[in-house]
Design a protein around this motif. Structure first.
Motif, PDB file in Angstrom:
ATOM      1  N   UNK A 154       0.811  -1.219   0.000  1.00  0.00           N
ATOM      2  CA  UNK A 154       0.000   0.000   0.000  1.00  0.00           C
ATOM      3  C   UNK A 154       0.846   1.273   0.000  1.00  0.00           C
ATOM      4  N   UNK A 155       1.962   1.248   0.701  1.00  0.00           N
ATOM      5  CA  UNK A 155       2.807   2.443   0.762  1.00  0.00           C
ATOM      6  C   UNK A 155       3.374   2.809  -0.603  1.00  0.00           C
ATOM      7  N   UNK A 156       3.507   1.825  -1.479  1.00  0.00           N
ATOM      8  CA  UNK A 156       4.030   2.099  -2.825  1.00  0.00           C
ATOM      9  C   UNK A 156       3.081   2.966  -3.645  1.00  0.00           C
ATOM     10  N   UNK A 157       1.778   2.829  -3.375  1.00  0.00           N
ATOM     11  CA  UNK A 157       0.789   3.546  -4.192  1.00  0.00           C
ATOM     12  C   UNK A 157      -0.060   4.505  -3.345  1.00  0.00           C
ATOM     13  N   UNK A 158       0.437   4.843  -2.176  1.00  0.00           N
ATOM     14  CA  UNK A 158      -0.305   5.746  -1.300  1.00  0.00           C
ATOM     15  C   UNK A 158      -0.437   7.127  -1.935  1.00  0.00           C
ATOM     16  N   UNK A 159      -1.624   7.686  -1.832  1.00  0.00           N
ATOM     17  CA  UNK A 159      -1.890   9.029  -2.340  1.00  0.00           C
ATOM     18  C   UNK A 159      -1.881   9.998  -1.162  1.00  0.00           C
ATOM     19  N   UNK A 160      -1.149  11.096  -1.304  1.00  0.00           N
ATOM     20  CA  UNK A 160      -1.013  12.056  -0.202  1.00  0.00           C
ATOM     21  C   UNK A 160      -2.019  13.192  -0.235  1.00  0.00           C
ATOM     22  N   UNK A 161      -2.701  13.367  -1.366  1.00  0.00           N
ATOM     23  CA  UNK A 161      -3.731  14.400  -1.487  1.00  0.00           C
ATOM     24  C   UNK A 161      -4.511  14.155  -2.772  1.00  0.00           C
ATOM     25  N   UNK A 162      -5.721  14.694  -2.852  1.00  0.00           N
ATOM     26  CA  UNK A 162      -6.494  14.581  -4.086  1.00  0.00           C
ATOM     27  C   UNK A 162      -7.184  15.897  -4.396  1.00  0.00           C
ATOM     28  N   UNK A 163      -7.314  16.178  -5.693  1.00  0.00           N
ATOM     29  CA  UNK A 163      -8.006  17.377  -6.185  1.00  0.00           C
ATOM     30  C   UNK A 163      -9.094  16.888  -7.132  1.00  0.00           C
ATOM     31  N   UNK A 164     -10.345  17.118  -6.762  1.00  0.00           N
ATOM     32  CA  UNK A 164     -11.483  16.564  -7.491  1.00  0.00           C
ATOM     33  C   UNK A 164     -12.287  17.693  -8.132  1.00  0.00           C
ATOM     34  N   UNK A 165     -12.309  17.697  -9.462  1.00  0.00           N
ATOM     35  CA  UNK A 165     -12.898  18.789 -10.234  1.00  0.00           C
ATOM     36  C   UNK A 165     -14.192  18.324 -10.899  1.00  0.00           C
ATOM     37  N   UNK A 166     -15.308  18.917 -10.501  1.00  0.00           N
ATOM     38  CA  UNK A 166     -16.646  18.515 -10.956  1.00  0.00           C
ATOM     39  C   UNK A 166     -16.713  17.007 -11.178  1.00  0.00           C
ATOM     40  N   UNK A 167     -16.341  16.290 -10.117  1.00  0.00           N
ATOM     41  CA  UNK A 167     -16.101  14.854 -10.223  1.00  0.00           C
ATOM     42  C   UNK A 167     -17.367  14.017 -10.117  1.00  0.00           C
ATOM     43  N   UNK A 168     -17.358  12.898 -10.848  1.00  0.00           N
ATOM     44  CA  UNK A 168     -18.356  11.841 -10.668  1.00  0.00           C
ATOM     45  C   UNK A 168     -17.923  11.075  -9.419  1.00  0.00           C
ATOM     46  N   UNK A 169     -18.722  11.147  -8.358  1.00  0.00           N
ATOM     47  CA  UNK A 169     -18.305  10.528  -7.099  1.00  0.00           C
ATOM     48  C   UNK A 169     -19.320   9.537  -6.536  1.00  0.00           C
ATOM     49  N   UNK A 170     -20.590   9.776  -6.783  1.00  0.00           N
ATOM     50  CA  UNK A 170     -21.612   8.861  -6.305  1.00  0.00           C
ATOM     51  C   UNK A 170     -22.071   7.951  -7.436  1.00  0.00           C
ATOM     52  N   UNK A 171     -22.673   6.836  -7.075  1.00  0.00           N
ATOM     53  CA  UNK A 171     -23.269   5.962  -8.089  1.00  0.00           C
ATOM     54  C   UNK A 171     -24.790   5.944  -7.962  1.00  0.00           C
ATOM     55  N   UNK A 172     -25.321   6.832  -7.118  1.00  0.00           N
ATOM     56  CA  UNK A 172     -26.775   6.930  -6.972  1.00  0.00           C
ATOM     57  C   UNK A 172     -27.390   7.372  -8.295  1.00  0.00           C
ATOM     58  N   UNK A 173     -28.332   6.602  -8.844  1.00  0.00           N
ATOM     59  CA  UNK A 173     -28.881   6.893 -10.176  1.00  0.00           C
ATOM     60  C   UNK A 173     -29.402   8.311 -10.350  1.00  0.00           C
ATOM     61  N   UNK A 174     -29.941   8.900  -9.296  1.00  0.00           N
ATOM     62  CA  UNK A 174     -30.533  10.233  -9.413  1.00  0.00           C
ATOM     63  C   UNK A 174     -29.487  11.323  -9.591  1.00  0.00           C
ATOM     64  N   UNK A 175     -28.271  11.062  -9.125  1.00  0.00           N
ATOM     65  CA  UNK A 175     -27.277  12.138  -9.091  1.00  0.00           C
ATOM     66  C   UNK A 175     -25.992  11.845  -9.869  1.00  0.00           C
ATOM     67  N   UNK A 176     -25.730  10.598 -10.201  1.00  0.00           N
ATOM     68  CA  UNK A 176     -24.468  10.261 -10.858  1.00  0.00           C
ATOM     69  C   UNK A 176     -24.497  10.617 -12.341  1.00  0.00           C
ATOM     70  N   UNK A 177     -23.349  10.428 -12.988  1.00  0.00           N
ATOM     71  CA  UNK A 177     -23.296  10.458 -14.448  1.00  0.00           C
ATOM     72  C   UNK A 177     -23.389   9.006 -14.890  1.00  0.00           C
ATOM     73  N   UNK A 178     -24.558   8.605 -15.340  1.00  0.00           N
ATOM     74  CA  UNK A 178     -24.847   7.199 -15.570  1.00  0.00           C
ATOM     75  C   UNK A 178     -23.921   6.577 -16.614  1.00  0.00           C
ATOM     76  N   UNK A 179     -23.544   7.348 -17.629  1.00  0.00           N
ATOM     77  CA  UNK A 179     -22.652   6.820 -18.659  1.00  0.00           C
ATOM     78  C   UNK A 179     -21.318   6.367 -18.082  1.00  0.00           C
ATOM     79  N   UNK A 180     -20.775   7.156 -17.161  1.00  0.00           N
ATOM     80  CA  UNK A 180     -19.499   6.793 -16.528  1.00  0.00           C
ATOM     81  C   UNK A 180     -19.630   5.509 -15.732  1.00  0.00           C
ATOM     82  N   UNK A 181     -20.703   5.407 -14.949  1.00  0.00           N
ATOM     83  CA  UNK A 181     -20.902   4.221 -14.131  1.00  0.00           C
ATOM     84  C   UNK A 181     -21.130   2.988 -15.007  1.00  0.00           C
ATOM     85  N   UNK A 182     -21.891   3.141 -16.072  1.00  0.00           N
ATOM     86  CA  UNK A 182     -22.132   2.008 -16.958  1.00  0.00           C
ATOM     87  C   UNK A 182     -20.837   1.530 -17.616  1.00  0.00           C
ATOM     88  N   UNK A 183     -19.936   2.454 -17.933  1.00  0.00           N
ATOM     89  CA  UNK A 183     -18.657   2.047 -18.508  1.00  0.00           C
ATOM     90  C   UNK A 183     -17.798   1.301 -17.495  1.00  0.00           C
TER      91      UNK A 183
END
Length: 277
Positions: A146-175
């Motif tokens: 895990x230490x080899x691929x540990x992420x120290x910070x993240x920057x999320x720009x208008x990101x697809x983050x949920x998979x809830x059908x009402x709010x997600x970008x369905x195309x991304x989840x389907x892919x």
């Protein structure tokens, strides 16, 4: 500034994924080492362009790298392959983190200051990396710790983050569900707000309240989870702008709607945030 393109090596078979030939690449933008300037141990930023897990947007690739490297942040644009269901792209992102950390001396970066940035579906990929860096889903196929691929910070720009059908970008989840479209367990697993925990790194988020493609609830749900676990974060919700803005100025605009002077403040805010960490 120097630039090189490397091909990432991923053993897909260890993850049960058929290798169909195309390989992910990493475009490396870094400060040229000189005796006069000396080593600085720069921060590193791995950039995941958006594109609905269908392609990698050019607007969210090199122009972003140019903006951030101008402030001393070495940038690595990941061209992930968008060919198979989860976790193929996540493995490619993990391989990118591993490569950057293993080559920290070469690129004059601090191996403990590696951040991931993602736009839209690329934001989902960045969040996946931020939350699953300690999971065997990624470490076992890559044969790493895990230490080899540990992420120290993240920057999320208008990101697809949920998979809830009402709010997600369905195309991304389907892919991400290719071939497993009816697998509700996997769909739930892909909801990044549910993967946040004490291991999640500090996070910067921004979104537009009027985003009709990836609704702002994606960021709001995620922020709630970050707050629950006391993960440090900075967020900016802009009233207007919609989706896919890139840098919000002429640099990445393809039509006038992409030029949003108020939302354009996100880049400077993210740079200052990264430099504070």
């Amino acid at each position: 500034m120097a630039k090189e393109i490397i091909e990432l090596k991923v053993d897909y078979e260890k993850a049960g994924i058929k290798d169909i030939g195309d390989k992910p690449t990493l475009e490396c933008y870094y400060s040229t080492l000189t005796e006069e300037i000396g080593r600085k141990k720069h921060r590193a930023l791995i950039i995941c362009p958006g594109g609905g897990y269908d392609y990698c947007s050019e607007r969210e690739a090199e122009p972003i790298a140019f903006r951030f490297i101008a402030h001393g942040i070495s940038c690595f644009v990941l061209r992930y392959t968008c060919q198979r269901a989860f976790p193929q792209d996540a493995l490619e992102c993990a391989a990118a983190v591993k490569y950057v950390r293993e080559n920290a001396a070469k690129y004059d970066i601090d191996p403990n200051k590696i951040a991931v940035m993602g736009f839209s579906a690329g934001g989902h990929l960045a969040a996946t990396m931020a939350n699953l860096w300690n999971s065997e889903i990624l470490t076992k196929p890559l044969g790493c710790t895990p230490e080899d691929i540990k992420v120290n910070a993240s920057v999320l720009c208008y990101a697809v983050l949920t998979s809830e059908p009402e709010f997600t970008h369905e195309g991304s989840i389907q892919n991400l569900l290719r071939g497993r479209e009816n697998d509700q367990e996997l769909r739930d697993f892909l909801a990044m707000e549910k993967r946040v925990g004490a291991h999640t790194p500090p996070t910067f988020l921004w979104h537009c309240a009027d985003d009709g493609c990836v609704r702002v609830q994606n960021s709001l749900f995620y922020m709630t989870s970050l707050a629950k676990y006391w993960i440090p974060f900075e967020s900016h919700i802009y009233e207007h702008g919609g989706h896919g803005l890139g840098l919000c100025d002429e640099t990445t605009a393809t039509w006038e709607g992409h030029i949003q002077p108020v939302a354009a403040a996100w880049a400077d805010a993210a740079i200052k945030w990264l430099l504070r960490l």
